[in-house]
Write a protein that holds these residues in place. Structure first.
Motif, PDB file in Angstrom:
ATOM      1  N   ASN A  46       0.826  -1.210   0.000  1.00 42.32           N
ATOM      2  CA  ASN A  46       0.000   0.000   0.000  1.00 42.32           C
ATOM      3  C   ASN A  46       0.862   1.262   0.000  1.00 42.32           C
ATOM      4  OD1 ASN A  46      -2.314  -1.579   0.084  1.00 42.32           O
ATOM      5  ND2 ASN A  46      -2.403  -1.571   2.325  1.00 42.32           N
ATOM      6  N   LEU A  47       1.949   1.215   0.762  1.00 43.50           N
ATOM      7  CA  LEU A  47       2.866   2.351   0.815  1.00 43.50           C
ATOM      8  C   LEU A  47       3.482   2.609  -0.555  1.00 43.50           C
ATOM      9  CD1 LEU A  47       4.542   4.449   2.416  1.00 43.50           C
ATOM     10  CD2 LEU A  47       6.148   2.607   2.948  1.00 43.50           C
ATOM     11  N   THR A  48       3.926   1.541  -1.216  1.00 45.55           N
ATOM     12  CA  THR A  48       4.560   1.677  -2.524  1.00 45.55           C
ATOM     13  C   THR A  48       3.576   2.194  -3.564  1.00 45.55           C
ATOM     14  OG1 THR A  48       5.994  -0.185  -1.959  1.00 45.55           O
ATOM     15  CG2 THR A  48       5.949   0.491  -4.254  1.00 45.55           C
ATOM     16  N   ARG A  49       2.346   1.713  -3.517  1.00 41.16           N
ATOM     17  CA  ARG A  49       1.346   2.159  -4.491  1.00 41.16           C
ATOM     18  C   ARG A  49       1.029   3.649  -4.330  1.00 41.16           C
ATOM     19  NH1 ARG A  49      -0.960  -2.007  -7.344  1.00 41.16           N
ATOM     20  NH2 ARG A  49      -0.289  -4.063  -6.603  1.00 41.16           N
ATOM     21  N   ALA A  50       1.027   4.121  -3.095  1.00 48.59           N
ATOM     22  CA  ALA A  50       0.796   5.548  -2.865  1.00 48.59           C
ATOM     23  C   ALA A  50       1.943   6.373  -3.454  1.00 48.59           C
ATOM     24  CB  ALA A  50       0.653   5.817  -1.372  1.00 48.59           C
ATOM     25  N   ALA A  51       3.177   5.902  -3.261  1.00 50.24           N
ATOM     26  CA  ALA A  51       4.337   6.606  -3.819  1.00 50.24           C
ATOM     27  C   ALA A  51       4.333   6.538  -5.344  1.00 50.24           C
ATOM     28  CB  ALA A  51       5.626   6.009  -3.268  1.00 50.24           C
ATOM     29  N   ALA A  52       3.933   5.389  -5.894  1.00 47.20           N
ATOM     30  CA  ALA A  52       3.877   5.229  -7.350  1.00 47.20           C
ATOM     31  C   ALA A  52       2.893   6.218  -7.966  1.00 47.20           C
ATOM     32  CB  ALA A  52       3.485   3.796  -7.701  1.00 47.20           C
ATOM     33  N   LYS A  53       1.769   6.428  -7.281  1.00 46.14           N
ATOM     34  CA  LYS A  53       0.782   7.401  -7.767  1.00 46.14           C
ATOM     35  C   LYS A  53       1.393   8.802  -7.786  1.00 46.14           C
ATOM     36  CE  LYS A  53      -3.318   9.213  -8.705  1.00 46.14           C
ATOM     37  NZ  LYS A  53      -3.034  10.647  -8.513  1.00 46.14           N
ATOM     38  N   GLY A  54       2.151   9.134  -6.744  1.00 46.18           N
ATOM     39  CA  GLY A  54       2.800  10.440  -6.697  1.00 46.18           C
ATOM     40  C   GLY A  54       3.833  10.607  -7.798  1.00 46.18           C
ATOM     41  N   LEU A  55       4.637   9.564  -8.045  1.00 50.09           N
ATOM     42  CA  LEU A  55       5.634   9.619  -9.116  1.00 50.09           C
ATOM     43  C   LEU A  55       4.961   9.765 -10.475  1.00 50.09           C
ATOM     44  CD1 LEU A  55       8.187   6.861  -8.002  1.00 50.09           C
ATOM     45  CD2 LEU A  55       8.589   9.330  -8.089  1.00 50.09           C
ATOM     46  N   GLN A  56       3.864   9.068 -10.651  1.00 46.17           N
ATOM     47  CA  GLN A  56       3.122   9.139 -11.909  1.00 46.17           C
ATOM     48  C   GLN A  56       2.639  10.563 -12.175  1.00 46.17           C
ATOM     49  OE1 GLN A  56       0.370   5.874 -13.012  1.00 46.17           O
ATOM     50  NE2 GLN A  56      -1.246   7.413 -12.877  1.00 46.17           N
ATOM     51  N   ASP A  57       2.136  11.218 -11.151  1.00 44.22           N
ATOM     52  CA  ASP A  57       1.644  12.587 -11.310  1.00 44.22           C
ATOM     53  C   ASP A  57       2.772  13.549 -11.684  1.00 44.22           C
ATOM     54  OD1 ASP A  57      -0.858  11.665 -10.647  1.00 44.22           O
ATOM     55  OD2 ASP A  57      -0.760  12.333  -8.555  1.00 44.22           O
ATOM     56  N   ILE A  58       3.960  13.321 -11.133  1.00 44.77           N
ATOM     57  CA  ILE A  58       5.088  14.224 -11.383  1.00 44.77           C
ATOM     58  C   ILE A  58       5.765  13.929 -12.720  1.00 44.77           C
ATOM     59  CG2 ILE A  58       7.410  14.853 -10.591  1.00 44.77           C
ATOM     60  CD1 ILE A  58       6.366  14.465  -7.716  1.00 44.77           C
ATOM     61  N   LEU A  59       5.967  12.645 -13.022  1.00 43.75           N
ATOM     62  CA  LEU A  59       6.721  12.263 -14.217  1.00 43.75           C
ATOM     63  C   LEU A  59       5.865  12.211 -15.480  1.00 43.75           C
ATOM     64  CD1 LEU A  59       8.927   9.462 -12.620  1.00 43.75           C
ATOM     65  CD2 LEU A  59       9.630  11.788 -13.219  1.00 43.75           C
ATOM     66  N   GLY A  60       4.550  12.150 -15.316  1.00 41.54           N
ATOM     67  CA  GLY A  60       3.671  12.197 -16.479  1.00 41.54           C
ATOM     68  C   GLY A  60       3.554  10.907 -17.263  1.00 41.54           C
ATOM     69  N   GLN A  61       3.959   9.802 -16.665  1.00 37.18           N
ATOM     70  CA  GLN A  61       3.819   8.487 -17.291  1.00 37.18           C
ATOM     71  C   GLN A  61       3.256   7.511 -16.263  1.00 37.18           C
ATOM     72  OE1 GLN A  61       4.209   7.273 -20.334  1.00 37.18           O
ATOM     73  NE2 GLN A  61       5.030   9.114 -21.332  1.00 37.18           N
ATOM     74  N   PRO A  62       2.535   6.475 -16.711  1.00 37.78           N
ATOM     75  CA  PRO A  62       2.027   5.481 -15.756  1.00 37.78           C
ATOM     76  C   PRO A  62       3.163   4.822 -14.979  1.00 37.78           C
ATOM     77  CG  PRO A  62       0.989   5.210 -17.903  1.00 37.78           C
ATOM     78  CD  PRO A  62       2.107   6.193 -18.094  1.00 37.78           C
ATOM     79  N   VAL A  63       2.966   4.649 -13.684  1.00 38.86           N
ATOM     80  CA  VAL A  63       3.921   3.925 -12.842  1.00 38.86           C
ATOM     81  C   VAL A  63       3.179   2.705 -12.310  1.00 38.86           C
ATOM     82  CG1 VAL A  63       5.436   3.993 -10.831  1.00 38.86           C
ATOM     83  CG2 VAL A  63       5.155   6.043 -12.248  1.00 38.86           C
ATOM     84  N   ILE A  64       3.548   1.547 -12.829  1.00 32.20           N
ATOM     85  CA  ILE A  64       2.826   0.304 -12.572  1.00 32.20           C
ATOM     86  C   ILE A  64       3.525  -0.496 -11.477  1.00 32.20           C
ATOM     87  CG2 ILE A  64       2.035  -1.858 -13.616  1.00 32.20           C
ATOM     88  CD1 ILE A  64       2.288  -0.289 -16.356  1.00 32.20           C
ATOM     89  N   VAL A  65       2.762  -0.951 -10.496  1.00 32.33           N
ATOM     90  CA  VAL A  65       3.310  -1.766  -9.414  1.00 32.33           C
ATOM     91  C   VAL A  65       3.127  -3.240  -9.750  1.00 32.33           C
ATOM     92  CG1 VAL A  65       3.096  -2.413  -6.984  1.00 32.33           C
ATOM     93  CG2 VAL A  65       2.919  -0.007  -7.664  1.00 32.33           C
ATOM     94  N   ARG A  66       4.230  -3.991  -9.673  1.00 32.36           N
ATOM     95  CA  ARG A  66       4.193  -5.434  -9.946  1.00 32.36           C
ATOM     96  C   ARG A  66       4.705  -6.181  -8.720  1.00 32.36           C
ATOM     97  NH1 ARG A  66       7.894  -6.679 -14.514  1.00 32.36           N
ATOM     98  NH2 ARG A  66       9.365  -7.708 -13.121  1.00 32.36           N
ATOM     99  N   ASN A  67       3.888  -7.049  -8.168  1.00 31.24           N
ATOM    100  CA  ASN A  67       4.254  -7.806  -6.969  1.00 31.24           C
ATOM    101  C   ASN A  67       4.974  -9.096  -7.349  1.00 31.24           C
ATOM    102  OD1 ASN A  67       1.466  -6.341  -6.390  1.00 31.24           O
ATOM    103  ND2 ASN A  67       2.594  -6.453  -4.475  1.00 31.24           N
ATOM    104  N   GLN A  68       6.165  -9.303  -6.766  1.00 31.51           N
ATOM    105  CA  GLN A  68       6.922 -10.538  -6.964  1.00 31.51           C
ATOM    106  C   GLN A  68       7.484 -11.010  -5.625  1.00 31.51           C
ATOM    107  OE1 GLN A  68       9.033  -9.303 -11.084  1.00 31.51           O
ATOM    108  NE2 GLN A  68       9.379 -11.419 -10.482  1.00 31.51           N
ATOM    109  N   PRO A  69       6.622 -11.544  -4.759  1.00 35.15           N
ATOM    110  CA  PRO A  69       7.089 -11.987  -3.442  1.00 35.15           C
ATOM    111  C   PRO A  69       7.836 -13.309  -3.519  1.00 35.15           C
ATOM    112  CG  PRO A  69       4.775 -12.512  -3.715  1.00 35.15           C
ATOM    113  CD  PRO A  69       5.177 -11.753  -4.947  1.00 35.15           C
ATOM    114  N   GLY A  70       8.552 -13.621  -2.428  1.00 34.02           N
ATOM    115  CA  GLY A  70       9.177 -14.932  -2.316  1.00 34.02           C
ATOM    116  C   GLY A  70      10.674 -14.899  -2.139  1.00 34.02           C
ATOM    117  N   ALA A  71      11.183 -15.964  -1.503  1.00 35.59           N
ATOM    118  CA  ALA A  71      12.623 -16.180  -1.303  1.00 35.59           C
ATOM    119  C   ALA A  71      13.292 -14.999  -0.616  1.00 35.59           C
ATOM    120  CB  ALA A  71      13.309 -16.497  -2.623  1.00 35.59           C
TER     121      ALA A  71
END
Length: 322
Positions: A46-71
């Motif tokens: 949730n924290l990362t997605r909030a930051a990604a939204k902020g980066l998207q607004d500033i940089l003007g391109q979609p910032v997509i979150v991809r989850n890769q848990p494990g190991a």
């Protein structure tokens, strides 16, 4: 013929004076991916997605979150390392980034493979015990541990993580022995503490805030250098004479270290704006986390300090250090 040669030479020479276009001027011109080493819905996600939204607004391109848990977060880390060093793949890192360096024989990466672009936030750990007479303070708890050395158990998460290192550091500095009992998560570790199977569990402050109404549990000390704003009355271990019991669960964004410098700077500047926003400060508070006081360079220094601590303690435990 001479005129022709002169014309060609002039044209070639003029190319050398064409303005050099920085890679950062056109960056980003397509979507950016942030890899998260945790499952969707976790507080770190949730924290990362909030930051990604902020980066998207500033940089003007979609910032997509991809989850890769494990190991132990190494799957996500190696995925980021395999991606091109062009700023279009960012890794969300946590303490697991460093603990995998000693907890795994071949994690597949080194500290020097990545540079920080900014901190997301952090939460210290807080030592919890059952609300008994022997745990009225850290001093009385240590007296109890010393008088029962070798007889008591403490909850840890896994067999090679930061909890084991904190347990080891506390034993060394306070002069007692107890047995680390590994659990698969904070909830079962807390249940073990409530059931009396262990005498202590060091939860993250963000997790412990959800347990504040639990009158059977008492907090004793936090592992940060300063007191937590969520538990302002609870001392640090350093205040009580145990400066080596220090660790934070910190979270931030990093990129491959060979990413062009101008792109790294653009990302760092954008992250600074995001983290200084009222929206992100509110997100951190709601998640029981605290903002990092410093820029990307200071954050990178902190990561390296933690890595040194983890490596030192891991060596004492005869764990692999890469």
């Amino acid at each position: 013929m001479m005129k022709c040669k002169f014309a060609i030479a002039t044209a070639v020479l003029s190319l050398g004076f064409l303005p050099v276009v920085s890679q950062a001027q056109s960056y980003p011109d397509r979507p950016i991916t942030v890899i998260v080493p945790f499952t969707p819905g976790a507080s770190t996600d949730n924290l990362t997605r909030a930051a990604a939204k902020g980066l998207q607004d500033i940089l003007g391109q979609p910032v997509i979150v991809r989850n890769q848990p494990g190991a132990g977060t190494s799957i996500a880390t190696n995925a980021a390392l395999r991606a091109d060093a062009d700023g279009y793949t960012i890794l969300m890192q946590s303490s697991g980034f460093m603990t995998s360096l000693y907890g795994m024989k071949n994690p597949g990466y080194k500290m020097s493979d990545f540079n920080a672009i900014g901190a997301l936030g952090y939460t210290p750990f807080i030592m919890l015990a059952q609300n008994e007479d022997y745990a009225k303070s850290l001093e009385t708890f240590v007296d109890y541990l010393k008088s029962n050395t070798g007889k008591l158990n403490v909850a840890t998460l896994g067999e090679g993580g930061v909890h084991v290192l904190l347990s080891n550091a506390f034993q060394k500095e306070a002069g007692f022995k107890w047995t680390n009992i590994p659990y698969k998560g904070g909830a079962p570790a807390m249940n073990a503490l409530l059931a009396g199977d262990v005498v202590s569990y060091s939860a993250t402050v963000s997790f412990a805030t959800s347990q504040k109404g639990q009158d059977r549990i008492t907090p004793l000390a936090v592992t940060s250098k300063t007191r937590s704003e969520f538990f302002p009355d609870i001392p640090t271990f350093a205040e009580k004479g145990y400066p080596g019991v220090y660790a934070l669960a910190d979270y931030g964004l990093i990129v491959r270290s060979d990413t062009p410098d101008d792109i790294q700077k653009k990302l760092r500047d954008a992250m600074a704006k995001v983290m200084n926003s009222k929206e992100m400060k509110e997100v951190l508070r709601n998640l029981g986390m605290e903002p990092f006081d410093g820029d990307a360079t200071a954050y990178e220094k902190q990561i390296n300090e933690f890595a040194e601590f983890y490596a030192r303690e891991a060596k004492a435990l005869n764990m692999p250090v890469n």
